[in-house]
Design a protein around this motif. Structure first.
Motif, mmCIF file in Angstrom:
data_model
loop_
_atom_site.group_PDB
_atom_site.id
_atom_site.type_symbol
_atom_site.label_atom_id
_atom_site.label_comp_id
_atom_site.label_asym_id
_atom_site.label_seq_id
_atom_site.Cartn_x
_atom_site.Cartn_y
_atom_site.Cartn_z
ATOM 1 N N PRO A 60 0.853 -1.157 0.142
ATOM 2 C CA PRO A 60 0.161 -0.437 -0.529
ATOM 3 C C PRO A 60 0.815 1.289 0.029
ATOM 4 C CG PRO A 60 0.035 -0.792 2.409
ATOM 5 C CD PRO A 60 0.728 -1.787 1.818
ATOM 6 N N ASP A 61 0.596 2.438 -0.633
ATOM 7 C CA ASP A 61 1.244 3.500 -0.465
ATOM 8 C C ASP A 61 0.324 4.578 0.633
ATOM 9 O OD1 ASP A 61 3.518 5.087 -1.839
ATOM 10 O OD2 ASP A 61 1.937 6.466 -2.128
ATOM 11 N N CYS A 62 -0.942 5.175 -0.202
ATOM 12 C CA CYS A 62 -1.486 5.933 0.155
ATOM 13 C C CYS A 62 -2.907 6.063 -0.174
ATOM 14 C CB CYS A 62 -1.498 7.155 0.567
ATOM 15 S SG CYS A 62 -1.121 8.317 -1.076
ATOM 16 N N ILE A 63 -4.078 6.816 0.491
ATOM 17 C CA ILE A 63 -5.334 7.406 -0.077
ATOM 18 C C ILE A 63 -5.667 8.686 0.578
ATOM 19 C CG2 ILE A 63 -7.917 6.488 0.400
ATOM 20 C CD1 ILE A 63 -7.807 3.920 0.927
ATOM 21 N N TYR A 64 -5.684 9.185 -1.287
ATOM 22 C CA TYR A 64 -7.022 10.930 -0.989
ATOM 23 C C TYR A 64 -8.787 10.066 -1.168
ATOM 24 C CZ TYR A 64 -2.131 12.613 -1.929
ATOM 25 O OH TYR A 64 -0.559 13.383 -1.791
ATOM 26 N N ILE A 65 -8.997 11.373 -0.056
ATOM 27 C CA ILE A 65 -9.972 11.624 -0.129
ATOM 28 C C ILE A 65 -10.740 12.744 0.067
ATOM 29 C CG2 ILE A 65 -12.301 11.343 0.925
ATOM 30 C CD1 ILE A 65 -10.901 8.300 1.929
ATOM 31 N N GLY A 66 -11.575 13.312 -0.503
ATOM 32 C CA GLY A 66 -12.528 14.718 -0.475
ATOM 33 C C GLY A 66 -13.913 14.144 -0.991
ATOM 34 N N LYS A 67 -13.845 15.405 0.008
ATOM 35 C CA LYS A 67 -15.469 15.771 0.256
ATOM 36 C C LYS A 67 -16.089 16.268 -1.236
ATOM 37 C CE LYS A 67 -17.277 15.530 4.538
ATOM 38 N NZ LYS A 67 -17.804 16.464 6.190
ATOM 39 N N VAL A 68 -16.662 15.801 -2.056
ATOM 40 C CA VAL A 68 -17.115 15.842 -3.697
ATOM 41 C C VAL A 68 -17.862 17.357 -3.332
ATOM 42 C CG1 VAL A 68 -18.479 16.020 -5.537
ATOM 43 C CG2 VAL A 68 -17.461 13.709 -4.944
ATOM 44 N N THR A 69 -17.398 18.288 -3.984
ATOM 45 C CA THR A 69 -17.595 19.449 -4.546
ATOM 46 C C THR A 69 -18.668 19.869 -6.049
ATOM 47 O OG1 THR A 69 -15.616 19.873 -4.822
ATOM 48 C CG2 THR A 69 -16.756 20.482 -2.702
ATOM 49 N N ASP A 70 -17.784 18.802 -6.888
ATOM 50 C CA ASP A 70 -18.524 19.833 -8.460
ATOM 51 C C ASP A 70 -19.391 18.214 -8.110
ATOM 52 O OD1 ASP A 70 -18.612 19.739 -10.907
ATOM 53 O OD2 ASP A 70 -16.815 21.580 -11.581
ATOM 54 N N GLU A 71 -20.161 18.214 -8.346
ATOM 55 C CA GLU A 71 -21.238 17.033 -9.212
ATOM 56 C C GLU A 71 -20.888 16.663 -10.280
ATOM 57 O OE1 GLU A 71 -25.238 17.360 -7.668
ATOM 58 O OE2 GLU A 71 -24.865 17.596 -5.125
ATOM 59 N N SER A 72 -20.748 17.688 -10.897
ATOM 60 C CA SER A 72 -20.630 17.439 -12.848
ATOM 61 C C SER A 72 -19.092 17.032 -12.995
ATOM 62 C CB SER A 72 -20.883 18.434 -13.394
ATOM 63 O OG SER A 72 -19.719 19.407 -13.484
ATOM 64 N N THR A 73 -18.704 16.757 -11.685
ATOM 65 C CA THR A 73 -17.156 16.058 -12.317
ATOM 66 C C THR A 73 -16.887 14.887 -11.315
ATOM 67 O OG1 THR A 73 -16.001 17.482 -11.197
ATOM 68 C CG2 THR A 73 -16.165 17.848 -13.934
ATOM 69 N N GLY A 125 -24.122 9.161 3.820
ATOM 70 C CA GLY A 125 -24.650 10.044 2.717
ATOM 71 C C GLY A 125 -23.901 11.329 2.395
ATOM 72 N N VAL A 126 -22.530 11.461 2.024
ATOM 73 C CA VAL A 126 -21.586 12.071 1.597
ATOM 74 C C VAL A 126 -21.215 11.559 0.668
ATOM 75 C CG1 VAL A 126 -20.006 13.452 2.052
ATOM 76 C CG2 VAL A 126 -21.861 14.143 3.710
ATOM 77 N N PRO A 127 -20.641 11.996 -0.282
ATOM 78 C CA PRO A 127 -20.459 11.341 -2.014
ATOM 79 C C PRO A 127 -18.852 12.079 -1.195
ATOM 80 C CG PRO A 127 -21.043 13.491 -2.446
ATOM 81 C CD PRO A 127 -21.640 12.827 -1.458
ATOM 82 N N TYR A 128 -18.256 11.095 -1.752
ATOM 83 C CA TYR A 128 -16.594 11.300 -1.299
ATOM 84 C C TYR A 128 -15.514 10.874 -2.461
ATOM 85 C CZ TYR A 128 -17.189 11.808 3.355
ATOM 86 O OH TYR A 128 -17.565 11.579 4.503
ATOM 87 N N ASP A 129 -14.566 11.572 -3.718
ATOM 88 C CA ASP A 129 -13.503 11.268 -4.294
ATOM 89 C C ASP A 129 -12.729 10.854 -3.855
ATOM 90 O OD1 ASP A 129 -13.458 11.158 -7.403
ATOM 91 O OD2 ASP A 129 -11.655 13.280 -6.499
ATOM 92 N N ILE A 130 -12.203 9.399 -4.019
ATOM 93 C CA ILE A 130 -11.542 8.663 -2.998
ATOM 94 C C ILE A 130 -9.941 7.861 -4.662
ATOM 95 C CG2 ILE A 130 -10.932 6.732 -2.398
ATOM 96 C CD1 ILE A 130 -13.137 7.038 -1.098
ATOM 97 N N TYR A 131 -9.462 7.946 -4.496
ATOM 98 C CA TYR A 131 -8.093 7.787 -5.329
ATOM 99 C C TYR A 131 -6.770 6.315 -3.466
ATOM 100 C CZ TYR A 131 -7.987 11.648 -8.606
ATOM 101 O OH TYR A 131 -8.655 12.459 -9.337
#
Length: 354
Positions: free
Chosen positions: A146-159, A193-199
């Motif tokens: 494993p290396d790492c995980i980046y997680i952010g709360k989605v702010t742009d629903e279109s992307t 219920g919060v959408p997240y963008d995950i890498y």
């Protein structure tokens, strides 16, 4: 014998069902840097004019020139990469396509420890990222780190992207076959219920027999569907105390309802459940759910019997049973509470033994 069971959620159409199963870092916050494209105007220069009382027909004054002013191309603004995108680019990371929706839930790890928030990632075969070891036949995925995980709360629903991302260390890493990954992002707790963008970033080893991309950083990123965790609804009954129907319900894992709940003319019931939380381990040729047996069935708060030996499973998510001597009335609503138990003394195929 280790037990587990399940209760399905209430289905409010003509038939209702409820089923529960005891299945079976500190972070550094990073914000993407924006690029300011301020208007840039070239200076204006004027060639000097020669003033002389003497005239020479062979000499001419140079033309006065003014370079055109330049402005940024408003139709093609500069592309700003997010922090995880920039990390992937800087490291030459290779994208691995996600297979099934990413989930999160409790899991007993291969190290014997209990993890409350363990991610479950799956990958597609496209790209041929991993090979089987020629000596052990073990997939190259087993040799990743494993290396790492980046997680952010989605702010742009279109992307489906975020303004800011938090980088998490990975404190637990487990793989199975060539396409399944379990891991824990140290300190991450999802909000309902919060959408997240995950890498998810991880690295292959140097052995060319394990991967087509030896010693390479890989990453899983789902650009089509942000990750959303929804808190399971509390299991309650309109017809009595649910803890009397299933006394050890707090020690069981709820199996989330998947699709159409059916009962045919013979009283045969078909229940399907989601794979969220990966409730059952792989049984090789037989999925983990096949190592279960019938527990109890309540209809509208009344305990009913099923036909002996009618309990069957199919694939990794379907359960059948035939209800004995029960007459349904067309147009009426029914609440089903179903529990199942483990039929596997070893606990091998139940990922969350009690």
């Amino acid at each position: 014998m280790k037990r587990f069971g399940l209760i399905a959620v209430i289905l409010s159409v003509l038939l209702l069902t409820c089923l529960v199963a005891t299945a079976c870092g500190d972070s550094d916050t990073t914000t993407p840097k924006g690029t300011d494209s301020a208007t840039s105007t070239a200076p204006t220069t004027t060639a000097p004019t020669t003033n002389s009382d003497e005239t020479n027909p062979d000499e001419t004054n140079p033309d006065e020139t003014t370079p055109e002013e330049t402005t940024p191309d408003e139709t093609n603004p500069p592309i700003t990469l997010s922090v995880p995108e920039q990390y992937a680019e800087d490291e030459g990371a290779v994208w691995v396509q996600r297979h099934m929706p990413t989930t999160i839930g409790s899991r007993t790890g291969a190290d014997g420890k209990e993890y409350e928030w363990c991610f479950y990632f799956t990958i597609k075969a496209e790209g041929g990222h991993f090979k089987s070891d020629p000596d052990t036949n073990e997939s190259g995925l087993a040799f990743t780190t494993p290396d790492c995980i980046y997680i952010g709360k989605v702010t742009d629903e279109s992307t489906g992207t975020a303004d800011t991302y938090t980088k998490y260390d990975i404190t637990y890493w487990e793989t199975r076959e060539w396409w399944e990954i379990w891991c824990v992002a140290d300190g991450f707790v999802p909000e309902d219920g919060v959408p997240y963008d995950i890498y998810l970033f991880f690295r292959t080893d140097e052995n060319e027999n394990h991967s087509n991309y030896p010693d390479t950083l890989l990453y899983i990123w789902d650009f089509e569907q942000p990750f959303v965790w929804e808190k399971p609804a509390e299991v309650v009954s309109e017809y009595g105390d649910i803890e009397e129907m299933i006394p050890d319900i707090d020690q069981r894992t709820q199996l989330l309802y998947h699709d159409t709940f059916l009962i045919d003319d013979t009283g045969r019931l078909k229940f399907t459940f989601k794979s969220d939380g990966d409730p059952f381990a792989n049984g090789g040729d037989n999925p983990g759910v096949s190592f279960t047996m019938f527990g109890d069935l309540y209809i509208n708060g009344e305990r009913v019997e099923i036909v002996p030996d009618s309990y069957e499973t199919e694939e990794h998510y379907i359960i059948y049973m035939t209800i004995q001597d029960y007459e349904f009335v067309s147009g009426e609503e029914y609440e089903f509470v179903i529990s199942i138990d483990s039929n596997d003394p070893s606990g091998t195929y139940c990922n969350n033994p009690t």
